[in-house]
Design a protein around this motif. Structure first.
Motif, PDB file in Angstrom:
ATOM      1  N   MET A 145       0.845  -1.181   0.000  1.00 30.11           N
ATOM      2  CA  MET A 145       0.000   0.000   0.000  1.00 30.11           C
ATOM      3  C   MET A 145       0.893   1.247   0.000  1.00 30.11           C
ATOM      4  SD  MET A 145      -3.348   0.563   2.069  1.00 30.11           S
ATOM      5  CE  MET A 145      -4.503   1.586   1.290  1.00 30.11           C
ATOM      6  N   ARG A 146       0.522   2.208  -0.797  1.00 31.05           N
ATOM      7  CA  ARG A 146       1.303   3.445  -0.938  1.00 31.05           C
ATOM      8  C   ARG A 146       1.190   4.298   0.316  1.00 31.05           C
ATOM      9  NH1 ARG A 146       4.055   4.084  -4.974  1.00 31.05           N
ATOM     10  NH2 ARG A 146       4.425   6.208  -4.359  1.00 31.05           N
ATOM     11  N   ASN A 147       2.218   5.073   0.592  1.00 36.98           N
ATOM     12  CA  ASN A 147       2.202   6.021   1.692  1.00 36.98           C
ATOM     13  C   ASN A 147       1.668   7.339   1.142  1.00 36.98           C
ATOM     14  OD1 ASN A 147       2.868   8.050   3.581  1.00 36.98           O
ATOM     15  ND2 ASN A 147       4.479   6.759   4.426  1.00 36.98           N
ATOM     16  N   HIS A 148       0.396   7.612   1.410  1.00 35.49           N
ATOM     17  CA  HIS A 148      -0.262   8.780   0.837  1.00 35.49           C
ATOM     18  C   HIS A 148       0.309  10.099   1.358  1.00 35.49           C
ATOM     19  CE1 HIS A 148      -2.993   6.189  -1.211  1.00 35.49           C
ATOM     20  NE2 HIS A 148      -3.415   5.645  -0.077  1.00 35.49           N
ATOM     21  N   LYS A 149       0.846  10.092   2.555  1.00 34.86           N
ATOM     22  CA  LYS A 149       1.452  11.303   3.115  1.00 34.86           C
ATOM     23  C   LYS A 149       2.688  11.697   2.299  1.00 34.86           C
ATOM     24  CE  LYS A 149       1.089  12.773   7.687  1.00 34.86           C
ATOM     25  NZ  LYS A 149       1.183  12.570   9.101  1.00 34.86           N
ATOM     26  N   ILE A 150       3.508  10.706   1.974  1.00 36.35           N
ATOM     27  CA  ILE A 150       4.707  10.955   1.171  1.00 36.35           C
ATOM     28  C   ILE A 150       4.316  11.371  -0.244  1.00 36.35           C
ATOM     29  CG2 ILE A 150       6.719   9.845   0.106  1.00 36.35           C
ATOM     30  CD1 ILE A 150       6.972   8.207   2.717  1.00 36.35           C
ATOM     31  N   ASP A 151       3.327  10.685  -0.815  1.00 37.44           N
ATOM     32  CA  ASP A 151       2.867  11.037  -2.161  1.00 37.44           C
ATOM     33  C   ASP A 151       2.320  12.462  -2.204  1.00 37.44           C
ATOM     34  OD1 ASP A 151       3.561   8.535  -3.094  1.00 37.44           O
ATOM     35  OD2 ASP A 151       1.512   7.755  -3.081  1.00 37.44           O
ATOM     36  N   ALA A 152       1.547  12.850  -1.201  1.00 36.91           N
ATOM     37  CA  ALA A 152       0.975  14.196  -1.168  1.00 36.91           C
ATOM     38  C   ALA A 152       2.081  15.245  -1.101  1.00 36.91           C
ATOM     39  CB  ALA A 152       0.023  14.341   0.019  1.00 36.91           C
ATOM     40  N   ARG A 153       3.121  14.992  -0.313  1.00 39.06           N
ATOM     41  CA  ARG A 153       4.251  15.920  -0.213  1.00 39.06           C
ATOM     42  C   ARG A 153       4.949  16.043  -1.564  1.00 39.06           C
ATOM     43  NH1 ARG A 153       8.065  13.520   3.284  1.00 39.06           N
ATOM     44  NH2 ARG A 153       6.524  13.743   4.906  1.00 39.06           N
ATOM     45  N   MET A 154       5.093  14.918  -2.243  1.00 37.55           N
ATOM     46  CA  MET A 154       5.764  14.919  -3.536  1.00 37.55           C
ATOM     47  C   MET A 154       4.931  15.670  -4.579  1.00 37.55           C
ATOM     48  SD  MET A 154       7.173  11.718  -5.821  1.00 37.55           S
ATOM     49  CE  MET A 154       6.154  10.633  -4.864  1.00 37.55           C
ATOM     50  N   PHE A 155       3.645  15.386  -4.644  1.00 38.14           N
ATOM     51  CA  PHE A 155       2.809  16.019  -5.663  1.00 38.14           C
ATOM     52  C   PHE A 155       2.522  17.486  -5.356  1.00 38.14           C
ATOM     53  CE2 PHE A 155       1.796  11.506  -6.602  1.00 38.14           C
ATOM     54  CZ  PHE A 155       2.341  11.492  -7.872  1.00 38.14           C
ATOM     55  N   LYS A 156       2.631  17.885  -4.099  1.00 34.68           N
ATOM     56  CA  LYS A 156       2.480  19.300  -3.741  1.00 34.68           C
ATOM     57  C   LYS A 156       3.514  20.142  -4.487  1.00 34.68           C
ATOM     58  CE  LYS A 156       2.683  22.477   0.178  1.00 34.68           C
ATOM     59  NZ  LYS A 156       2.852  22.612   1.624  1.00 34.68           N
ATOM     60  N   ALA A 157       4.676  19.557  -4.738  1.00 31.95           N
ATOM     61  CA  ALA A 157       5.740  20.274  -5.438  1.00 31.95           C
ATOM     62  C   ALA A 157       5.302  20.717  -6.830  1.00 31.95           C
ATOM     63  CB  ALA A 157       6.990  19.397  -5.529  1.00 31.95           C
ATOM     64  N   PHE A 158       4.371  20.020  -7.430  1.00 29.44           N
ATOM     65  CA  PHE A 158       3.931  20.316  -8.794  1.00 29.44           C
ATOM     66  C   PHE A 158       2.708  21.236  -8.842  1.00 29.44           C
ATOM     67  CE2 PHE A 158       5.905  16.055  -9.035  1.00 29.44           C
ATOM     68  CZ  PHE A 158       6.955  16.368  -9.881  1.00 29.44           C
ATOM     69  N   CYS A 159       2.226  21.661  -7.697  1.00 28.79           N
ATOM     70  CA  CYS A 159       0.950  22.385  -7.619  1.00 28.79           C
ATOM     71  C   CYS A 159       1.099  23.897  -7.492  1.00 28.79           C
ATOM     72  CB  CYS A 159       0.122  21.852  -6.454  1.00 28.79           C
ATOM     73  SG  CYS A 159      -0.386  20.152  -6.692  1.00 28.79           S
ATOM     74  N   ASP A 160       2.152  24.449  -8.066  1.00 28.25           N
ATOM     75  CA  ASP A 160       2.336  25.891  -8.006  1.00 28.25           C
ATOM     76  C   ASP A 160       3.036  26.342  -9.287  1.00 28.25           C
ATOM     77  OD1 ASP A 160       2.514  28.428  -6.061  1.00 28.25           O
ATOM     78  OD2 ASP A 160       4.370  28.278  -7.229  1.00 28.25           O
ATOM     79  N   GLU A 161       2.566  27.421  -9.853  1.00 29.92           N
ATOM     80  CA  GLU A 161       3.119  27.937 -11.099  1.00 29.92           C
ATOM     81  C   GLU A 161       4.605  28.261 -10.978  1.00 29.92           C
ATOM     82  OE1 GLU A 161       2.381  31.756 -14.073  1.00 29.92           O
ATOM     83  OE2 GLU A 161       0.849  31.222 -12.578  1.00 29.92           O
ATOM     84  N   ILE A 205      12.118  15.925  -5.195  1.00 31.28           N
ATOM     85  CA  ILE A 205      12.220  16.186  -6.632  1.00 31.28           C
ATOM     86  C   ILE A 205      13.487  16.994  -6.947  1.00 31.28           C
ATOM     87  CG2 ILE A 205      11.076  17.315  -8.604  1.00 31.28           C
ATOM     88  CD1 ILE A 205       9.616  14.832  -7.541  1.00 31.28           C
ATOM     89  N   VAL A 206      13.908  17.844  -6.014  1.00 30.08           N
ATOM     90  CA  VAL A 206      15.063  18.716  -6.227  1.00 30.08           C
ATOM     91  C   VAL A 206      16.096  18.468  -5.130  1.00 30.08           C
ATOM     92  CG1 VAL A 206      15.812  21.144  -6.205  1.00 30.08           C
ATOM     93  CG2 VAL A 206      13.754  20.494  -7.462  1.00 30.08           C
ATOM     94  N   ASP A 207      17.361  18.493  -5.523  1.00 29.93           N
ATOM     95  CA  ASP A 207      18.478  18.426  -4.588  1.00 29.93           C
ATOM     96  C   ASP A 207      19.083  19.819  -4.469  1.00 29.93           C
ATOM     97  OD1 ASP A 207      18.422  15.658  -4.086  1.00 29.93           O
ATOM     98  OD2 ASP A 207      19.587  15.254  -5.903  1.00 29.93           O
ATOM     99  N   GLY A 208      19.531  20.159  -3.268  1.00 29.40           N
ATOM    100  CA  GLY A 208      20.202  21.435  -3.054  1.00 29.40           C
ATOM    101  C   GLY A 208      21.547  21.218  -2.386  1.00 29.40           C
ATOM    102  N   ARG A 209      22.494  22.068  -2.743  1.00 31.28           N
ATOM    103  CA  ARG A 209      23.801  22.019  -2.095  1.00 31.28           C
ATOM    104  C   ARG A 209      24.280  23.448  -1.895  1.00 31.28           C
ATOM    105  NH1 ARG A 209      28.231  23.081  -5.119  1.00 31.28           N
ATOM    106  NH2 ARG A 209      27.854  23.295  -7.349  1.00 31.28           N
ATOM    107  N   ALA A 248       8.615   9.992  -8.458  1.00 33.01           N
ATOM    108  CA  ALA A 248       7.361  10.659  -8.823  1.00 33.01           C
ATOM    109  C   ALA A 248       6.678   9.948  -9.983  1.00 33.01           C
ATOM    110  CB  ALA A 248       7.619  12.120  -9.171  1.00 33.01           C
ATOM    111  N   LEU A 249       7.457   9.563 -10.982  1.00 31.94           N
ATOM    112  CA  LEU A 249       6.886   8.841 -12.129  1.00 31.94           C
ATOM    113  C   LEU A 249       6.315   7.489 -11.698  1.00 31.94           C
ATOM    114  CD1 LEU A 249       9.592   9.627 -14.834  1.00 31.94           C
ATOM    115  CD2 LEU A 249       7.222  10.442 -14.796  1.00 31.94           C
ATOM    116  N   LYS A 250       7.029   6.788 -10.835  1.00 29.48           N
ATOM    117  CA  LYS A 250       6.561   5.490 -10.344  1.00 29.48           C
ATOM    118  C   LYS A 250       5.267   5.653  -9.547  1.00 29.48           C
ATOM    119  CE  LYS A 250       7.842   1.548  -7.514  1.00 29.48           C
ATOM    120  NZ  LYS A 250       8.759   1.016  -6.526  1.00 29.48           N
ATOM    121  N   ALA A 251       5.239   6.659  -8.667  1.00 31.71           N
ATOM    122  CA  ALA A 251       4.040   6.891  -7.857  1.00 31.71           C
ATOM    123  C   ALA A 251       2.842   7.206  -8.732  1.00 31.71           C
ATOM    124  CB  ALA A 251       4.287   8.024  -6.863  1.00 31.71           C
TER     125      ALA A 251
END
Length: 103
Positions: free
Chosen positions: A1-17, A59-63, A81-84
């Motif tokens: 079963m997928r972890n919906h909390k993790i998925d929601a955090r990941m997809f939130k990244a795509f929800c802003d212009e 989705i993004v790495d920072g250094r 993200a693609l797998k989810a």
């Protein structure tokens, strides 16, 4: 079963212009925060907010180098993200009809 909390955090990244614009800029490779600020014409605090969401999503790495942050698209984050998305939207070929409780 997928972890919906993790998925929601990941997809939130795509929800802003602005975050989508940032991802588009990062397609060309690693970028300094100063370049992102110039391209997006937003404040440093707004950029920090968006980058935190993108980095928290995986989705993004920072250094950090000196006083600047450099960002790039994470290969692992992209694949995750693609797998989810594939797993969430996968429809089996033969679906059993489910009886509706309203009938």
């Amino acid at each position: 079963m997928r972890n919906h909390k993790i998925d929601a955090r990941m997809f939130k990244a795509f929800c802003d212009e602005n975050r989508l614009k940032i991802l588009e800029l990062l397609r060309n490779g690693e970028q300094c925060a100063c370049m992102l600020l110039e391209e997006l014409n937003i404040s440093q605090s707004t950029l920090s907010h968006h980058m935190r969401i993108l980095c928290d999503s995986g989705i993004v790495d920072g250094r950090k180098e000196g006083k600047w942050m450099y960002y790039s698209i994470s290969k692992e984050g992209k694949e995750s993200a693609l797998k989810a998305l594939g797993e969430i939207t996968d429809v089996p070929e033969m679906q059993e009809l489910v009886q509706c409780c309203c009938n």
